[in-house]
Design a protein around this motif. Structure first.
Motif: not given
Length: 274
Positions: A56, A68, A75, A58-59, A152-154, A63-65
């Motif tokens: 994953c 993940a 991650c 992770l930023s 990803t959370g895109q 979204d990404s959290s």
């Protein structure tokens, strides 16, 4: 002798999105009969279906959290030394009990990424190039760690009104439709970059279940009290710490520090920022 492509065209291919083409003729459509689900159930199902393998990105944003945490996969976070995203990803991973590999990149890595992506992205604007370089360095790190699939959370910003302009736009419904229509172009850019590292991006928020659940929500409810993606944040707060679910958005090219490095390259070569 046939080629099929997923419904939304997330994976690039030689045929139109959502079609089955045999010997040059369209023979059918790819439109899975998915059930109508509440948003929470749709997101959980979409992540689960993509969590059998991969890493994953992770930023530390919502979204990404959320992806993940629900995936429970290892991650990966990248950024310049002292960057926002490295700090936020480390914090989020600790708060959610996830293993996260923090990769500190350098200006030389950014220079390598720019040289690699500039020939494959369809619209080499400064913003597109900065995003592409970020995706290149994420997927390069994923490949070095032995992964092909990168979750990803895109897509969340385009589905749930995550951009700043949604706070003031007069017709959020029309804006959401325009942003969603632009995802195909973004996807071509990002997947082309990922392919340079023999990887691909997996996007749970663009699962048909999630898209259908998001479109069932009133467009005017995506922003509440000046906070975008409100329905998504409410769902996220049921699974991850509320502080992470409601953390303000920061675009990847800025959170990693990559946009700043690219601007420095431009200035050092005598170009204006634009």
């Amino acid at each position: 002798g046939c080629t099929a492509r997923d419904h939304f065209g997330i994976i690039p291919g030689p045929v139109p999105a959502g079609t089955i083409v045999c010997s040059g003729s369209e023979r059918g459509k790819v439109c899975p009969p998915v059930p109508d689900l509440p948003l929470d159930d749709a997101i959980v199902a979409s992540v689960r279906l993509r969590s059998t393998e991969g890493i994953c990105a992770l930023s530390g944003g919502v979204d990404s959290s959320l992806v993940a945490f629900l995936a429970g996969r290892p991650c990966l976070a990248i950024g310049l030394a002292g960057s926002h995203d490295l700090a936020r990803a480390e914090h989020a991973a600790e708060a959610m009990g996830l293993d996260c590999c923090l990769v500190e990149i350098t200006p030389d890595d950014v220079r390598e990424g720019l040289a690699a992506v500039i020939g494959v992205i369809p619209d080499p604007t400064p913003v597109a190039a900065a995003i592409a370089v970020t995706q290149y360095l994420v997927t390069r790190s994923a490949q070095e760690l032995g992964y092909e699939r990168v979750l990803t959370g895109q897509g969340a910003d385009e589905l749930f009104g995550g951009y700043a302009r949604y706070r003031t736009c007069p017709d959020p419904g029309a804006e959401l439709l325009r942003d969603f229509a632009g995802l195909a172009r973004q996807g071509l850019r990002d997947q082309s970059v990922a392919a340079l590292n023999n990887t691909y991006l997996s996007l749970p928020f663009l699962d048909m279940r999630v898209v259908r659940a998001a479109r069932a929500l009133p467009a005017g409810e995506m922003v509440r009290g000046g906070v975008g993606k409100w329905p998504l944040r409410e769902v996220a707060a049921r699974h991850i710490p509320r502080e992470i679910a409601f953390y303000p958005k920061k675009a990847m090219q800025y959170g990693t520090g990559i946009a700043r490095v690219l601007q420095g390259f431009a200035r050092s070569n005598g170009y204006k920022r634009s």
